[in-house]
Scaffold this active site. Sequence first.
Site, PDB file in Angstrom:
ATOM      1  CB  ILE A   1      10.679  18.560 -29.187  1.00 42.48           C
ATOM      2  CG1 ILE A   1      10.684  17.176 -28.718  1.00 42.48           C
ATOM      3  CG2 ILE A   1      11.069  18.859 -27.957  1.00 42.48           C
ATOM      4  CD1 ILE A   1      11.596  16.432 -28.375  1.00 42.48           C
TER       5      ILE A   1
ATOM      6  CG  LEU B   1       4.027  22.291 -42.301  1.00 46.92           C
ATOM      7  CD1 LEU B   1       2.172  23.312 -43.273  1.00 46.92           C
ATOM      8  CD2 LEU B   1       3.479  21.683 -40.621  1.00 46.92           C
TER       9      LEU B   1
ATOM     10  CB  THR C   1      19.143  11.922 -30.532  1.00 43.29           C
ATOM     11  OG1 THR C   1      18.770  10.646 -29.231  1.00 43.29           O
ATOM     12  CG2 THR C   1      19.576  11.752 -30.999  1.00 43.29           C
ATOM     13  CG  ASP C   2      19.850   9.527 -25.809  1.00 35.06           C
ATOM     14  OD1 ASP C   2      19.567   9.059 -26.105  1.00 35.06           O
ATOM     15  OD2 ASP C   2      18.826   8.797 -24.995  1.00 35.06           O
ATOM     16  CD  GLU C   3      17.458   6.957 -30.556  1.00 33.39           C
ATOM     17  OE1 GLU C   3      18.344   6.237 -31.927  1.00 33.39           O
ATOM     18  OE2 GLU C   3      16.759   7.454 -30.121  1.00 33.39           O
TER      19      GLU C   3
ATOM     20  CE1 TYR D   1      16.704  10.839 -35.095  1.00 30.05           C
ATOM     21  CE2 TYR D   1      17.326   9.372 -33.576  1.00 30.05           C
ATOM     22  CZ  TYR D   1      17.275  10.864 -33.660  1.00 30.05           C
ATOM     23  OH  TYR D   1      16.562  11.981 -33.093  1.00 30.05           O
TER      24      TYR D   1
ATOM     25  CE  LYS E   1      19.380  14.949 -34.063  1.00 26.12           C
ATOM     26  NZ  LYS E   1      18.621  16.712 -34.484  1.00 26.12           N
TER      27      LYS E   1
ATOM     28  CG  ASN F   1      11.465  14.769 -25.724  1.00 27.53           C
ATOM     29  OD1 ASN F   1      12.002  15.801 -25.479  1.00 27.53           O
ATOM     30  ND2 ASN F   1      13.026  14.381 -25.505  1.00 27.53           N
TER      31      ASN F   1
ATOM     32  CE1 TYR G   1       8.175  -2.396 -33.051  1.00 26.93           C
ATOM     33  CE2 TYR G   1      10.071  -1.122 -32.496  1.00 26.93           C
ATOM     34  CZ  TYR G   1       8.713  -1.377 -33.360  1.00 26.93           C
ATOM     35  OH  TYR G   1       8.111  -0.558 -34.297  1.00 26.93           O
TER      36      TYR G   1
ATOM     37  NE  ARG H   1      15.561   3.537 -27.215  1.00 30.15           N
ATOM     38  CZ  ARG H   1      16.143   1.668 -26.882  1.00 30.15           C
ATOM     39  NH1 ARG H   1      16.935   1.327 -26.631  1.00 30.15           N
ATOM     40  NH2 ARG H   1      16.167   1.788 -28.546  1.00 30.15           N
TER      41      ARG H   1
END
Length: 363
Positions: free
Chosen positions: A13, A36, A132-134, A158, A162, A188, A215, A222
């Site tokens: 992004i 990187l 994130t929405d998560e 994760y 966040k 995204n 999975y 999503r």
Amino acid sequence: MSRLLVTGGAGFIGANFVHYWLEKYQDDRVVALDALTYAGNLVSLANAEGNENYRFVHGNILDLDLLDGVLREEKIDTIVHFAAESHVDRSIHGPDAFIETNVTGTHTLLKAAKSVWLDAGSSQHRFHHVSTDEVYGSLESDDPPFTETTPYAPNSPYSASKAASDHLVRAYHHTYGLQVTTSNCSNNYGPYQFPEKLIPLIVINILAGKALPIYGDGLNIRDWLYVEDHCRGIDLVLKRGKVGEVYNIGGNNEWTNMDIVKLVCRLLDDSFANDSQLAGRFPDSPAVQGKRAESLLTFVKDRPGHDRRYAIDATKTRNELSYEPKESFETGIRKTISWMLDNEPWWRGVMDGSYREWIDRNY
Ligand code: NAD
Ligand code: TYD
């Protein structure tokens, strides 16, 4: 004229955002900073090379002195913070890097911004945090979508990392007066996405004639957002958003994983039917063997703690900032697939090295 520091600018992004901003605001300065990692690719920023308003800094957001120096030297007034470890599956196998970069790294960046901006009495600055929405957890099929006031309930290392970073950003506003905004967006997709994420992985596996791993039962849902719509949403938050506020950015576009994979299969079958050169370029793809791409669908063991559904209610962002996603899923997916067919050296290049080794070790 603004002077931006874009952290994680060589990621998916971040690179799209750097290109978006340099094209739209040609007088602005854009400094991309990136460590990187396996997910950061300088080649994604190649189109910005030569633009005198652009500079790349190879550096880590854990390095306070470096951040301090870049903010002062470049007279940065706006930070757009993308840098993160971003893949849920990796966070399950190795959460430490997520805590280091997403929590400690974000905190280091906040400390640098506070010291350079607040201690100097700057009244014109902005720290925009990309989240994130998560962080809101998982929805059942009949639950209303997430709003900005949905209580946090992160389920993976994760999303927990966040969520922690979101809280730190909020705290630096309330405690010290740092001028922050936060956006929480959905999944995204688009150009330059690292091929460990669902959509590019499926495209590349079809081209290579490899199994398409689904999975669990494939019915997780999503909301999908074309990356350029996301960049426009962040632009609106920067230009019109209120300091201290949170904005949800979504695509109004909920899909099950199974339906997405089938759509990508269908579109690639069409591409092979309409372009005879593809058979020569990708001889292992099912179309060349007279089969449909769907024949590669393979159910695999579910991700531990796999969130069932994410969905975003972007009413606040629409009403306050006039945000509306422009791309439909069908047009966005078509653009993404053609970008991947036109940019084979990019994805072959990023799949060399550590990514391959990691997959081999873990799967
Ligand atoms: P990405 O993994 O493609 O890119 C992350 C970039 O950050 C890479 O270039 C990497 O080299 C860099 N980076 C990692 N650790 C760093 C460090 N310590 N210092 C400096 N740079 C470092 O991720 P993305 O998909 O582009 O996501 C960008 C941001 O958007 C992340 O904060 C992510 O949480 C958030 N987000 C992404 C999505 C999505 O669907 N991709 C959805 C919601 C939110
Ligand atoms: P992903 O792109 O990893 O994003 P996130 O987990 O952050 O939403 O995965 C999107 C969905 O696709 C998620 O429900 C997991 C699923 N998935 C698969 O079924 N197979 C795969 O190979 C991958 C990478 C993901």
